[in-house]
Enzyme design. Structure first.
Site, short mmCIF file in Angstrom:
data_model
loop_
_atom_site.label_atom_id
_atom_site.label_comp_id
_atom_site.label_asym_id
_atom_site.label_seq_id
_atom_site.Cartn_x
_atom_site.Cartn_y
_atom_site.Cartn_z
N ASP A 189 0.84 -1.21 0.00
CA ASP A 189 0.00 0.00 0.00
C ASP A 189 0.87 1.25 0.00
OD1 ASP A 189 -2.25 1.57 -0.14
OD2 ASP A 189 -3.01 1.08 1.85
N HIS A 193 2.98 10.92 -0.14
CA HIS A 193 2.31 12.21 0.03
C HIS A 193 3.35 13.30 0.27
CE1 HIS A 193 -1.86 10.99 0.10
NE2 HIS A 193 -1.58 10.00 0.93
#
Ligand code: ZN
Ligand code: ZN
Length: 438
Positions: free
Chosen positions: A316, A320
């Site tokens: 996953d 960011h």
């Protein structure tokens, strides 16, 4: 012809249940004819002798495994190229030992058309590092209302379908999805979260109450898994549960498998290593979705790995920007950067405590993922595409985000001391990364 001879390593190939010290030869992008049979590699070398240009890799003390495959990454292109691109994500993948990855469709715009699938495949080819296989959206714009062009996306090369970031909330849309995908033998990957119950920033429990943060209850995940298993029960579509995180989710999958349902599941490193206690610091590098749960959930996930309820280990990988992660806990985005430390983290979570063998770890990071997404990889059989990872199981190292190829730096694992990492990553017979070149 070009060849690579990998010498003195220990082959671990779950597809052949093979763990043995031997050399392996790669010719023209494939494992050589005798490459997996005992004593015969030297014959191959002799046979091809003068017609090939040899590169030799000394793998003394290392494991030579089928290339690692991560079926759950976020590469942010198109739309958020400042966070990650196909190019930077692929570089991070090979640096972490991954030869193939499957990228999620929650880009801007979403990967919900043939053209967007084609874009990812073309860009991956142009970059030429890891293989990047696109996952198409289940619904148009990932809005959960109307099915996307699943058939044509699959024909163009979409490897599976998911609205990851959100689950498909509407049960009638989900039933249609299962029925439709069953006809195409398409794989559904579900981000299981009932949003009617959800909406918080961390696991709903004692810690969230103390911190005064909104919670995401375990039931939000469990409800959607239970609903999907029920809806798919008589349809039998290939169904994969993404990033499982709670004890009863594991139990639901366990019962589903016992009942013969068509279900597989993955876990991520952080759900085997961390609990919601970490959120007490209000550090947003501990904010992900599904959130960090309790110690009891971590134990259940590890038990699920040990007994085979959880089929594979994914990452996953969710890059960011720092300025976004610097927002206050309730407002920061979910997700952490994973590709360049995931293998070491899995070794720490599963090998070091003696939960699984190396054979099982490689099975869960290469051979099984290949089977689930129906890729002809995850094996070192003669004639197979030569995707190979060489792993030094003994080397001690520290996670250092500043050295990462990824464009983002959001990780709670920076500075962690780990043991074991990839030293060479070979994709389609070409050396794409080595520790020495890093
Ligand atoms: Zn997700
Ligand atoms: Zn995801």
């Amino acid at each position: 012809m070009k060849s690579i001879l990998i010498k003195n390593g220990t082959i671990i190939d779950p597809s052949q249940d093979l763990e043995e010290k031997r050399d392996i030869l790669i010719i023209d992008g494939q494992i050589a004819p005798n490459g997996s049979s005992k004593y015969a590699v030297s014959e191959d070398v002799r046979a091809y002798g003068s017609s090939v240009s040899h590169q030799t890799i000394d793998a003394t003390g290392c494991f030579v495994t089928p290339g690692l495959i991560d079926i759950h990454v976020h590469f942010r292109e198109p739309g958020d190229e400042e966070e990650e691109t196909i190019a930077s994500g692929s570089a991070a993948a090979v640096a972490g030992g991954f030869t193939s990855v499957c990228c999620m469709p929650n880009t801007k715009p979403a990967l919900d058309s043939e053209a967007s699938i084609e874009f990812i495949l073309e860009e991956s080819k142009r970059v030429g590092l890891a293989n990047v296989f696109p996952v198409g959206a289940i619904t148009k714009g990932r809005e959960g209302k109307e099915l996307a062009e699943i058939g044509s996306m699959k024909a163009r090369g979409a490897i599976a379908f998911s609205d990851d970031g959100v689950g498909v909330a509407d049960s009638s849309v989900m039933r249609k999805t299962f029925q439709y995908c069953r006809m195409f033998d398409a794989l559904i990957m579900q981000h299981c979260e009932d949003h009617a119950l959800s909406g918080g920033a961390m696991h709903a429990g004692l810690v969230s109450t103390i911190l005064g943060l909104g919670g995401i209850p375990a039931e939000a995940e469990q409800l959607m898994i239970a609903r999907d298993l029920l809806l798919n029960r008589t349809i039998g579509c290939r169904y994969h549960v993404q990033h499982i995180s709670t004890a009863f989710s594991v139990e639901l999958i366990r019962r589903g498998k016992k009942d013969g349902l068509n279900v597989t599941a993955e876990v991520s490193p952080h759900h085997l290593l961390l609990t919601d206690e970490s959120c007490r610091t209000y550090d947003t590098s501990y904010k992900m979705n599904p959130p960090l749960r309790t110690a009891q959930d971590v134990k259940a996930c590890i038990d699920g790995v040990i007994d085979g309820t959880i089929d594979i280990l994914a990452t996953d990988h969710a890059p960011h920007l720092a300025e976004e992660k610097e927002l206050e806990f309730p407002y920061a985005p979910f997700g952490i950067n994973m590709l360049e430390c995931a293998l070491g983290l899995y070794i720490k979570a599963l090998i070091e405590p003696g939960h699984v063998s190396w054979m099982k770890l490689i099975d869960m990071m290469s051979t099984r993922p290949a089977q689930i997404v129906q890729l002809d990889r995850g094996t070192l059989r003669a004639g197979a595409v030569a995707d190979v990872t060489i792993i030094d199981p003994e080397v001690a190292w520290k996670v250092d985000m500043d050295s990462w190829k990824s464009k983002s730096r959001n990780s709670p694992f920076d500075g962690w001391s780990l043991k074991g990492r990839a030293t060479h990553t070979i994709v389609s017979g070409k050396l794409k990364w080595s520790q020495h070149s890093a």
